[in-house]
Write a protein that holds these residues in place. Structure first.
Motif, PDB file in Angstrom:
ATOM      1  N   UNK A  46      26.360 -46.524  72.412  1.00 56.78           N
ATOM      2  CA  UNK A  46      27.617 -47.256  72.330  1.00 56.78           C
ATOM      3  C   UNK A  46      27.146 -48.701  73.080  1.00 56.78           C
ATOM      4  N   UNK A  47      28.173 -49.380  73.107  1.00 57.14           N
ATOM      5  CA  UNK A  47      28.156 -50.598  73.940  1.00 57.14           C
ATOM      6  C   UNK A  47      28.081 -50.630  75.372  1.00 57.14           C
ATOM      7  N   UNK A  48      26.778 -50.176  75.872  1.00 54.63           N
ATOM      8  CA  UNK A  48      26.249 -49.834  77.106  1.00 54.63           C
ATOM      9  C   UNK A  48      25.060 -50.102  77.417  1.00 54.63           C
ATOM     10  N   UNK A  49      24.584 -51.283  77.401  1.00 57.75           N
ATOM     11  CA  UNK A  49      23.280 -51.647  77.658  1.00 57.75           C
ATOM     12  C   UNK A  49      22.624 -50.977  78.827  1.00 57.75           C
ATOM     13  N   UNK A  50      23.140 -51.170  79.972  1.00 60.05           N
ATOM     14  CA  UNK A  50      22.509 -50.695  81.112  1.00 60.05           C
ATOM     15  C   UNK A  50      22.442 -49.070  81.079  1.00 60.05           C
ATOM     16  N   UNK A  51      23.347 -48.454  80.472  1.00 62.56           N
ATOM     17  CA  UNK A  51      23.012 -47.072  80.252  1.00 62.56           C
ATOM     18  C   UNK A  51      21.992 -46.875  79.170  1.00 62.56           C
ATOM     19  N   UNK A  71      20.010 -57.145  71.201  1.00 62.10           N
ATOM     20  CA  UNK A  71      19.882 -58.425  71.343  1.00 62.10           C
ATOM     21  C   UNK A  71      19.225 -58.970  72.671  1.00 62.10           C
ATOM     22  N   UNK A  72      18.168 -59.784  72.577  1.00 64.12           N
ATOM     23  CA  UNK A  72      17.778 -60.350  73.819  1.00 64.12           C
ATOM     24  C   UNK A  72      18.595 -60.341  74.996  1.00 64.12           C
ATOM     25  N   UNK A  73      19.920 -61.099  75.065  1.00 64.64           N
ATOM     26  CA  UNK A  73      20.558 -61.222  76.117  1.00 64.64           C
ATOM     27  C   UNK A  73      21.282 -59.918  76.720  1.00 64.64           C
ATOM     28  N   UNK A  74      21.461 -59.068  75.661  1.00 69.68           N
ATOM     29  CA  UNK A  74      22.029 -57.558  76.227  1.00 69.68           C
ATOM     30  C   UNK A  74      20.919 -56.809  76.664  1.00 69.68           C
ATOM     31  N   UNK A  75      19.642 -56.809  76.243  1.00 68.49           N
ATOM     32  CA  UNK A  75      18.688 -55.902  76.587  1.00 68.49           C
ATOM     33  C   UNK A  75      17.939 -56.312  77.842  1.00 68.49           C
ATOM     34  N   UNK A  77      18.761 -59.610  79.744  1.00 64.51           N
ATOM     35  CA  UNK A  77      19.559 -60.282  80.997  1.00 64.51           C
ATOM     36  C   UNK A  77      20.696 -59.433  81.460  1.00 64.51           C
ATOM     37  N   UNK A  78      21.379 -58.807  80.525  1.00 64.74           N
ATOM     38  CA  UNK A  78      22.602 -57.897  80.902  1.00 64.74           C
ATOM     39  C   UNK A  78      22.151 -56.639  81.662  1.00 64.74           C
ATOM     40  N   UNK A  79      20.898 -56.064  81.282  1.00 68.68           N
ATOM     41  CA  UNK A  79      20.492 -54.613  81.658  1.00 68.68           C
ATOM     42  C   UNK A  79      19.150 -55.001  82.828  1.00 68.68           C
ATOM     43  N   UNK A  80      18.905 -56.255  83.405  1.00 68.90           N
ATOM     44  CA  UNK A  80      17.865 -56.477  84.005  1.00 68.90           C
ATOM     45  C   UNK A  80      17.565 -55.652  85.332  1.00 68.90           C
ATOM     46  N   UNK A  81      18.757 -55.380  85.973  1.00 65.97           N
ATOM     47  CA  UNK A  81      18.511 -54.462  87.101  1.00 65.97           C
ATOM     48  C   UNK A  81      18.135 -53.055  86.654  1.00 65.97           C
ATOM     49  N   UNK A  96      10.493 -52.606  74.876  1.00 69.56           N
ATOM     50  CA  UNK A  96      11.672 -53.157  74.601  1.00 69.56           C
ATOM     51  C   UNK A  96      11.710 -54.138  73.515  1.00 69.56           C
ATOM     52  N   UNK A  97      12.364 -54.113  72.320  1.00 72.97           N
ATOM     53  CA  UNK A  97      12.399 -54.815  71.101  1.00 72.97           C
ATOM     54  C   UNK A  97      13.640 -55.556  70.977  1.00 72.97           C
ATOM     55  N   UNK A  98      13.895 -56.933  71.233  1.00 75.63           N
ATOM     56  CA  UNK A  98      14.817 -57.566  71.043  1.00 75.63           C
ATOM     57  C   UNK A  98      15.151 -58.306  69.652  1.00 75.63           C
ATOM     58  N   UNK A  99      16.227 -58.807  69.306  1.00 78.24           N
ATOM     59  CA  UNK A  99      16.536 -59.790  68.271  1.00 78.24           C
ATOM     60  C   UNK A  99      17.155 -60.742  68.833  1.00 78.24           C
ATOM     61  N   UNK A 100      17.540 -62.125  67.954  1.00 82.53           N
ATOM     62  CA  UNK A 100      18.296 -62.900  68.837  1.00 82.53           C
ATOM     63  C   UNK A 100      17.512 -64.182  69.198  1.00 82.53           C
ATOM     64  N   UNK A 101      16.345 -63.881  69.822  1.00 82.14           N
ATOM     65  CA  UNK A 101      15.422 -64.932  70.644  1.00 82.14           C
ATOM     66  C   UNK A 101      16.361 -65.829  71.468  1.00 82.14           C
ATOM     67  N   UNK A 102      15.995 -67.121  71.532  1.00 88.56           N
ATOM     68  CA  UNK A 102      16.687 -68.087  72.225  1.00 88.56           C
ATOM     69  C   UNK A 102      17.980 -68.581  71.790  1.00 88.56           C
TER      70      UNK A 102
END
Length: 301
Positions: A46-51, A71-75, A77-81, A96-102
């Motif tokens: 679900x919408x729980x990127x840190x989890x 998406x890159x910001x969720x994967x 930045x949001x889950x960096x810790x 880790x595979x992101x979409x959305x880029x810059x």
């Protein structure tokens, strides 16, 4: 690139029982058939990127090879810790595979923009980073990192070059202006714009889809006095690597990429490319000014 990633990952899940996939709703519909076939290895939290990243760390501890996607910001930045603690600190690895880029989803606003993702990954230990420039580059590099045992970040984008270039990410000269010519290093989907930008300038152009680890040996073999770095994320992300590689040589470095200013605009990805000077015209202006400053400095007073 996104569909190619879905197809390749679906195949990997069928081929290798060590492979797992962890999602946070993004692309869940695309992976629904794979989830039906492999319910124990395709997990949507679900919408729980840190989890999502925490679960990937747990799967890695059991010996699985998790692919983590959003998406890159969720994967990043949001889950960096969680990337820092649940993967790096636990000494386990994931892909880790992101979409959305810059700014691929610029119309969705600042929440979907992530020009700083590669810089954040660069603070971690010994990660491989791939920034493919064409969908056809994705399958081979994705298979290679999943088959490996290190941590990797694969950055997918809607922007792309006209044709793929294979290889393992070592610098490949795609335009040779001769010995001692300025060197432009283009990362991923900015290659075509960079080539168009210097079409009338005596500049060698080299391409890579793997900015980490950076091909230091290739850089030293190709670089003269002037080096121009064009990256599709935060400007200057690879400056420290290039400067360190050439520390024993006199050199000048121009680092181009996404600017640090928050534009506070929507628009399209093409608009943002132009606003950040990463289209052919903008790159031509920046490179011409950079090379012209050396000529001006050489003129007699």
């Amino acid at each position: 690139m996104r569909q190619t990633f879905v197809d390749t990952t679906t195949a990997l899940l069928a081929e290798d029982p060590r492979t797992a996939l962890v999602l946070a709703d993004i692309s869940a519909a695309a992976f629904a058939p794979a989830a039906t076939r492999h319910p124990d290895r395709v997990l949507n939290v679900g919408i729980r990127e840190q989890l999502m990243v925490g679960v990937a760390g747990g799967l890695a501890l059991t010996g699985l090879r998790p692919i983590v996607h959003s998406y890159a910001p969720f994967l990043v930045e949001r889950a960096y810790e969680q990337v820092k603690l649940d993967l790096d600190h636990q000494d386990v690895t994931a892909v880790l595979v992101s979409v959305g880029a810059s700014y691929d989803r610029a119309a969705a606003g600042r929440t979907h923009l992530s020009p700083a993702d590669v810089s954040l990954i660069d603070t971690l230990h010994d990660w491989t980073v791939h920034v493919p420039g064409h969908p056809d580059e994705v399958p081979a590099l994705l298979r290679a990192v999943v088959a490996g045992d290190g941590s990797a970040y694969v950055r997918l984008s809607t922007l792309q070059n006209d044709r793929p270039l294979g290889g393992d990410g070592t610098l490949a000269a795609v335009r040779d202006a001769g010995p001692g010519a300025p060197l432009l290093v283009a990362v991923g989907p900015v290659r075509d714009a960079a080539l168009a930008a210097v079409a009338d300038l005596p500049v060698t152009v080299a391409y890579t889809h793997r900015p980490r680890p950076f091909d230091v040996a290739g850089l030293r073999a190709l670089a003269g006095t002037d080096v121009i770095l064009v990256e599709p994320y935060l400007a200057g992300t690879s400056s420290r690597v290039v400067s360190a590689a050439l520390a024993d040589r006199p050199h000048r470095l121009l680092a181009l990429g996404v600017g640090r200013e928050d534009l506070r605009r929507y628009g399209s990805s093409e608009d943002h490319t132009r606003w950040h000077g990463l289209d052919a015209a903008g790159l031509h202006r920046s490179v011409s000014r950079f090379l012209g400053s050396r000529r001006e400095a050489a003129l007699p007073v």
